[in-house]
Design an enzyme around this catalytic site. Structure first.
Site, mmCIF file in Angstrom:
data_model
loop_
_atom_site.group_PDB
_atom_site.id
_atom_site.type_symbol
_atom_site.label_atom_id
_atom_site.label_comp_id
_atom_site.label_asym_id
_atom_site.label_seq_id
_atom_site.Cartn_x
_atom_site.Cartn_y
_atom_site.Cartn_z
ATOM 1 N N GLY A 50 -3.848 -0.579 11.438
ATOM 2 C CA GLY A 50 -3.877 0.443 10.403
ATOM 3 C C GLY A 50 -3.882 -0.241 9.053
ATOM 4 O O GLY A 50 -3.630 -1.446 8.969
ATOM 5 N N GLN A 55 -2.046 -0.991 0.230
ATOM 6 C CA GLN A 55 -2.145 -2.384 0.691
ATOM 7 C C GLN A 55 -3.391 -3.077 0.133
ATOM 8 O O GLN A 55 -3.485 -4.297 0.198
ATOM 9 C CB GLN A 55 -2.176 -2.457 2.217
ATOM 10 C CG GLN A 55 -0.850 -2.140 2.882
ATOM 11 C CD GLN A 55 -0.943 -2.339 4.375
ATOM 12 O OE1 GLN A 55 -1.404 -1.447 5.085
ATOM 13 N NE2 GLN A 55 -0.550 -3.512 4.859
ATOM 14 N N CYS A 103 2.751 -6.578 10.180
ATOM 15 C CA CYS A 103 2.106 -5.920 9.051
ATOM 16 C C CYS A 103 1.227 -6.931 8.326
ATOM 17 O O CYS A 103 1.639 -8.071 8.110
ATOM 18 C CB CYS A 103 3.178 -5.388 8.110
ATOM 19 S SG CYS A 103 2.513 -4.551 6.664
ATOM 20 N N LEU A 104 0.032 -6.492 7.931
ATOM 21 C CA LEU A 104 -0.885 -7.389 7.223
ATOM 22 C C LEU A 104 -0.341 -7.794 5.851
ATOM 23 O O LEU A 104 -0.782 -8.794 5.293
ATOM 24 C CB LEU A 104 -2.251 -6.724 7.051
ATOM 25 C CG LEU A 104 -3.020 -6.465 8.349
ATOM 26 C CD1 LEU A 104 -4.254 -5.618 8.067
ATOM 27 C CD2 LEU A 104 -3.404 -7.772 9.029
ATOM 28 N N HIS A 145 4.379 3.825 10.630
ATOM 29 C CA HIS A 145 4.288 2.570 9.874
ATOM 30 C C HIS A 145 3.374 2.749 8.654
ATOM 31 O O HIS A 145 3.721 2.337 7.547
ATOM 32 C CB HIS A 145 3.759 1.464 10.803
ATOM 33 C CG HIS A 145 3.570 0.136 10.149
ATOM 34 N ND1 HIS A 145 4.321 -0.979 10.489
ATOM 35 C CD2 HIS A 145 2.714 -0.274 9.168
ATOM 36 C CE1 HIS A 145 3.931 -1.999 9.727
ATOM 37 N NE2 HIS A 145 2.956 -1.603 8.929
ATOM 38 N N GLU A 146 2.221 3.383 8.864
ATOM 39 C CA GLU A 146 1.256 3.533 7.759
ATOM 40 C C GLU A 146 1.753 4.512 6.700
ATOM 41 O O GLU A 146 1.596 4.266 5.501
ATOM 42 C CB GLU A 146 -0.120 3.963 8.289
ATOM 43 C CG GLU A 146 -0.797 2.955 9.206
ATOM 44 C CD GLU A 146 -0.776 1.525 8.682
ATOM 45 O OE1 GLU A 146 -0.943 1.322 7.461
ATOM 46 O OE2 GLU A 146 -0.573 0.605 9.492
ATOM 47 N N HIS A 149 4.166 2.988 4.380
ATOM 48 C CA HIS A 149 3.500 2.265 3.282
ATOM 49 C C HIS A 149 3.238 3.197 2.100
ATOM 50 O O HIS A 149 3.470 2.838 0.945
ATOM 51 C CB HIS A 149 2.151 1.696 3.737
ATOM 52 C CG HIS A 149 2.232 0.364 4.431
ATOM 53 N ND1 HIS A 149 2.741 -0.757 3.819
ATOM 54 C CD2 HIS A 149 1.845 -0.029 5.669
ATOM 55 C CE1 HIS A 149 2.669 -1.789 4.663
ATOM 56 N NE2 HIS A 149 2.124 -1.374 5.791
HETATM 57 NI NI NI Z 1 1.741 -2.546 7.488
#
Ligand code: NI
Length: 192
Positions: A50, A55, A103-104, A145-146, A149
């Site tokens: 995701g 981000q 997470c990226l 999770h998304e 963010h």
């Molecule tokens: Ni993430």
């Protein structure tokens, strides 16, 4: 093919700032539709499950999720490409499970967080059409999770046991087999 965008890393304020909602008029502009293509392209290029707009430095309440035979998460069930605009999640019931997440924007780490097993989703798709659904299991965890963010939160904020924090290499070496079993049981139960 769109160009991949740069991904903000932990410590950048854009990740800690709650994003703003969009109007349907804004969403329909060519500029915003191009941005959505870039967001998806960036998620795929980085092998993310995701990606949230903040981000990639756009403080907008938009995220994408997709899992297709993901090498970063080989044990995970597939999730069809979904773009959520202005999403609002509401837990369904009290059931929660422990999920190992990465997470990226948090390079090279994995850690355990508690997630609701089922959540109600109210959002728009990329064309402004209403999405109203309930997601379960790993898909529910990915959505949570998304959307975290978009509220300026990272999964690290939700870690209950700091000893669960591991590098990706050590995750694969010491923890992934057990996690794959737990995820298989979750899929058995929730179908996703
Ligand atoms: Ni993430």
């Amino acid at each position: 093919m769109r160009r991949p965008l740069r991904i903000a890393q932990i410590g950048h304020p854009v990740l800690r700032t709650p994003t703003r909602t969009l109007t349907r008029e804004e969403l329909k502009t060519d500029e915003m539709q191009d941005f959505l293509d870039d967001l998806v392209e960036t998620m795929r290029e980085a092998n993310g499950a995701g990606l949230a707009a903040n981000q990639v430095y756009q403080s907008l309440r938009i995220c994408a999720v997709e899992v297709r035979e993901n090498s970063r998460y080989p044990y995970r069930p597939n999730i069809p490409l979904t773009i959520l605009v202005n999403p609002v999640l509401t837990p369904v019931g009290d059931a929660m499970f422990t999920n190992y997440e990465g997470c990226l924007s948090v390079p090279d780490l994995r850690g355990q967080v508690r997630r609701h097993c089922e959540v109600d989703v109210q959002a728009w798709d990329r064309n402004g059409k209403a999405i109203s659904t309930v997601v379960k299991g790993m898909t529910a965890a990915t959505y949570q999770h998304e959307v975290d963010h978009l509220d300026g939160k990272l999964y690290l904020d939700r870690i209950e046991d700091p000893t669960s924090i591991v590098t990706l290499e050590n995750f694969q070496r010491y923890h992934m087999n057990k996690v794959a079993e737990d995820v298989a049981a979750l899929i058995e139960r929730y179908g996703s």
